[in-house]
Design a protein around this motif. Structure first.
Motif, mmCIF file in Angstrom:
data_model
loop_
_atom_site.group_PDB
_atom_site.id
_atom_site.type_symbol
_atom_site.label_atom_id
_atom_site.label_comp_id
_atom_site.label_asym_id
_atom_site.label_seq_id
_atom_site.Cartn_x
_atom_site.Cartn_y
_atom_site.Cartn_z
ATOM 1 N N ASN A 103 0.863 -1.308 0.057
ATOM 2 C CA ASN A 103 -0.145 0.048 0.024
ATOM 3 C C ASN A 103 1.059 1.134 0.054
ATOM 4 O O ASN A 103 1.833 1.448 0.912
ATOM 5 C CB ASN A 103 -0.985 0.155 1.232
ATOM 6 C CG ASN A 103 -1.842 -1.238 1.170
ATOM 7 O OD1 ASN A 103 -2.261 -1.644 0.256
ATOM 8 N ND2 ASN A 103 -2.099 -1.621 2.395
ATOM 9 N N VAL A 104 0.489 2.242 -0.961
ATOM 10 C CA VAL A 104 1.224 3.361 -1.174
ATOM 11 C C VAL A 104 0.617 4.636 -1.063
ATOM 12 O O VAL A 104 -0.656 4.462 -1.331
ATOM 13 C CB VAL A 104 2.272 3.258 -2.126
ATOM 14 C CG1 VAL A 104 3.227 2.080 -2.151
ATOM 15 C CG2 VAL A 104 1.445 3.036 -3.645
ATOM 16 N N ARG A 105 1.415 5.679 -1.342
ATOM 17 C CA ARG A 105 0.350 6.980 -1.216
ATOM 18 C C ARG A 105 1.093 7.872 -2.305
ATOM 19 O O ARG A 105 2.298 7.940 -2.612
ATOM 20 C CB ARG A 105 0.863 7.687 0.042
ATOM 21 C CG ARG A 105 0.442 7.206 1.403
ATOM 22 C CD ARG A 105 -1.010 7.555 1.823
ATOM 23 N NE ARG A 105 -1.276 7.235 3.025
ATOM 24 C CZ ARG A 105 -1.190 7.746 4.090
ATOM 25 N NH1 ARG A 105 -0.648 9.474 3.962
ATOM 26 N NH2 ARG A 105 -1.399 7.478 5.302
ATOM 27 N N VAL A 106 0.107 8.186 -3.165
ATOM 28 C CA VAL A 106 0.324 9.199 -4.372
ATOM 29 C C VAL A 106 -0.494 10.490 -4.205
ATOM 30 O O VAL A 106 -1.522 10.377 -4.231
ATOM 31 C CB VAL A 106 0.031 8.601 -5.721
ATOM 32 C CG1 VAL A 106 0.454 9.601 -6.814
ATOM 33 C CG2 VAL A 106 0.866 7.388 -5.838
ATOM 34 N N ASN A 107 0.176 11.555 -3.686
ATOM 35 C CA ASN A 107 -0.732 12.844 -3.541
ATOM 36 C C ASN A 107 -1.520 12.303 -2.447
ATOM 37 O O ASN A 107 -2.817 13.065 -2.389
ATOM 38 C CB ASN A 107 -1.367 13.343 -4.752
ATOM 39 C CG ASN A 107 -0.493 13.883 -5.721
ATOM 40 O OD1 ASN A 107 0.973 14.251 -5.250
ATOM 41 N ND2 ASN A 107 -0.762 13.876 -6.962
ATOM 42 N N ALA A 108 -1.065 11.809 -1.430
ATOM 43 C CA ALA A 108 -1.657 11.449 0.055
ATOM 44 C C ALA A 108 -2.883 10.388 -0.412
ATOM 45 O O ALA A 108 -3.597 10.005 0.518
ATOM 46 C CB ALA A 108 -2.501 12.827 0.331
ATOM 47 N N ALA A 109 -3.331 10.132 -1.645
ATOM 48 C CA ALA A 109 -4.381 9.259 -2.062
ATOM 49 C C ALA A 109 -3.607 7.769 -1.958
ATOM 50 O O ALA A 109 -2.369 7.541 -2.280
ATOM 51 C CB ALA A 109 -4.863 9.479 -3.434
ATOM 52 N N PRO A 110 -4.421 6.644 -1.394
ATOM 53 C CA PRO A 110 -3.952 5.553 -1.445
ATOM 54 C C PRO A 110 -3.935 4.405 -2.678
ATOM 55 O O PRO A 110 -4.926 4.645 -3.424
ATOM 56 C CB PRO A 110 -4.836 4.649 -0.354
ATOM 57 C CG PRO A 110 -6.141 5.375 -0.417
ATOM 58 C CD PRO A 110 -5.844 6.822 -0.723
ATOM 59 N N TYR A 111 -2.973 4.193 -2.953
ATOM 60 C CA TYR A 111 -3.118 2.901 -4.250
ATOM 61 C C TYR A 111 -2.172 1.688 -3.848
ATOM 62 O O TYR A 111 -1.395 1.430 -2.880
ATOM 63 C CB TYR A 111 -2.170 3.801 -5.286
ATOM 64 C CG TYR A 111 -3.057 4.644 -5.916
ATOM 65 C CD1 TYR A 111 -4.117 4.376 -6.902
ATOM 66 C CD2 TYR A 111 -3.154 5.955 -5.614
ATOM 67 C CE1 TYR A 111 -4.926 5.263 -7.512
ATOM 68 C CE2 TYR A 111 -3.906 6.821 -6.486
ATOM 69 C CZ TYR A 111 -4.774 6.793 -7.234
ATOM 70 O OH TYR A 111 -5.562 7.435 -7.856
ATOM 71 N N VAL A 112 -2.126 0.699 -4.645
ATOM 72 C CA VAL A 112 -1.495 -0.560 -4.572
ATOM 73 C C VAL A 112 -0.147 -0.418 -5.791
ATOM 74 O O VAL A 112 -0.585 -0.251 -6.857
ATOM 75 C CB VAL A 112 -2.342 -1.566 -4.747
ATOM 76 C CG1 VAL A 112 -1.515 -2.996 -4.857
ATOM 77 C CG2 VAL A 112 -3.521 -1.904 -3.678
ATOM 78 N N MET A 113 0.910 -0.700 -5.067
ATOM 79 C CA MET A 113 2.252 -0.689 -5.935
ATOM 80 C C MET A 113 2.370 -2.223 -5.986
ATOM 81 O O MET A 113 2.498 -2.790 -4.942
ATOM 82 C CB MET A 113 3.235 0.217 -5.318
ATOM 83 C CG MET A 113 4.434 0.083 -5.994
ATOM 84 S SD MET A 113 5.629 1.564 -5.688
ATOM 85 C CE MET A 113 6.662 1.548 -6.812
ATOM 86 N N ALA A 114 2.953 -2.814 -7.078
ATOM 87 C CA ALA A 114 3.361 -4.109 -7.490
ATOM 88 C C ALA A 114 4.994 -4.131 -7.783
ATOM 89 O O ALA A 114 5.271 -3.669 -8.744
ATOM 90 C CB ALA A 114 2.394 -4.953 -8.293
#
Length: 431
Positions: A103-114
């Motif tokens: 689980n990561v943040r991009v511009n404070a929004a949560p996303y999934v990184m693989a």
């Protein structure tokens, strides 16, 4: 002249003296052989090619660590990945790819990184449409949904932040995409998520520090990556950010095993393979079939096989009727000849053998011509309907010719039985 020579002379004479009837018998066998060989070639070649092509659309088997095991916290290590791959490859050809999710943040929004090995993922998922290039050191591949939401373009930059607290709720793992966990089967073919964002409980709750609300949730700092490409699959993969496994290790500051191994397996019995992996409790992993791929593959192949058996049965009946009717007509025309031969001492066995051999000759000729015609029809249908090429199958051709001869012989049994029961006294009295 020997008996064998006389036998074949009589046989040839019977065939050429009744050419129209012989042609009818050959045509009946030809139609049956052409139809059956055509369908058989299609039903053997097309499912095999379709199975290979379906496997290009992603995995049909995924392996994940058990949630209550040590692997559930640290992922599947390299040794276990190798061991599992050996079990899968022992049952047939295989291609695989591994994924580490965070689980990561991009511009404070949560996303999934693989974290992936691009060569493995590319080899497994030929249906992925990538605008740009695959990820490399310092460069990521973003899903179409992520790119559209953030206005990303190939060559642009993206800042990705990692917070250990975002992954704490899942014991060091991001939620593993692509499984439903309810029936032992996976619903998606590749490593996607249901919504593209993390399902960690920490993303929806405010964090506190010294009794006050922390501003960490709005922190937009992180590591800058270049956008190497944008992937568009039309599935949940479009909501994931893909990077090299080494870049994910650097971003998180830790190295651990993978969360998912995806396999495209050529095993004939995928269910048995899944059970064999799950029975090895010491491996602490769980195998699941991907129903989206396996169900589609099985359904198409089953439909083709069902069609083959139905049409084959109908064609077989018509072939038996056609050859049987023709032989009956020949027997009726030769009734007087048969009576005279029996009066001269010919046995019923000798007369029956002659008719059976004559029927077999018709079947062989029809089988040879029909198999050649069937191959031509199969090539044409595969090229125009299935858009595939097909090669000549020699063993199937031999089986088709021999089967045509056997069908002709079987079809001639009733009329030949009537021929052997002809009473020569009755026939000669009628003359």
């Amino acid at each position: 002249m020997t008996n064998t020579g006389m036998f074949f002379r009589m046989l040839l004479s019977a065939v050429f003296r009744r050419r129209s009837r012989a042609v009818m018998a050959v045509v009946a066998s030809l139609v049956g052989a052409a139809t059956l060989s055509c369908l058989a070639m299609i039903c053997i070649a097309v499912p095999q090619q379709m199975n290979q092509e379906m496997r290009a659309y992603g995995a049909n088997l995924i392996v994940t660590p058990l949630a209550d095991s040590e692997n559930g916290k640290s992922g599947i290590d390299d040794a276990m990945v190798e061991h599992t791959t050996e079990m899968v490859s022992a049952k047939g050809s295989e291609k695989h790819a591994t994924y580490r999710y965070e689980n990561v943040r991009v511009n404070a929004a949560p996303y999934v990184m693989a974290g992936i090995n691009p060569a493995q993922v590319r080899n497994l998922n030929h249906h992925w449409v990538v605008d740009g290039s695959w990820p490399s050191a310092g460069k990521v591949l973003v899903g179409r949904d992520v790119a559209d939401a953030m206005g990303l373009k190939v060559g642009g930059s993206i800042t990705i932040g990692y917070r250990a607290s975002d992954n704490a709720a899942s014991s060091g793992q991001a939620s593993q995409p692509g499984t439903d966990g309810t029936d032992g089967t996976a619903q998606s073919g590749t490593g996607g998520t249901s919504d593209g964002q993390t399902s960690s409980g920490s993303t929806g709750a405010q964090q506190t520090q010294n009794g006050h609300v922390s501003s960490d949730i709005m922190d937009t700092s992180g590591t800058e990556f270049r956008v190497a490409g944008i992937v568009d699959t039309g599935g949940s993969e479009d909501s994931i950010i893909y990077a090299l496994a080494g870049d994910v290790d650097k971003l998180t500051g830790s190295t651990r095993g993978v969360d998912v191994i995806e396999y495209s397996s050529g095993a004939s019995d995928l269910t048995a393979l899944v059970n064999s992996i799950n029975d090895m409790t010491s491996m602490h992993v769980k195998a699941q079939q991907v129903t989206k791929i396996t169900a589609s593959d099985t359904r198409v192949i089953t439909m083709l096989q069902t069609l083959f058996w139905i049409v084959s049965l109908v064609v077989l009946v018509f072939t038996l009727v056609g050859v049987g009717t023709t032989i009956s007509s020949i027997v009726s025309q030769r009734r007087n000849e048969i009576g005279l031969r029996k009066a001269l001492g010919a046995s019923s066995h000798a007369i029956g053998v002659e008719f059976y051999v004559e029927s077999a000759v018709y079947g062989l000729l029809g089988g040879l011509l029909g198999t050649a015609t069937g191959y031509g029809m199969a090539r044409w249908l595969c090229a125009t309907v299935f858009e595939r090429s097909i090669g000549f199958n020699w063993w199937l051709a031999v089986v088709s010719v021999v089967f045509s001869a056997l069908v002709a012989v079987v079809a001639s049994i009733p009329p030949v039985h009537r021929a052997t029961r002809i009473d020569p006294a009755v026939v000669l009295r009628e003359e």
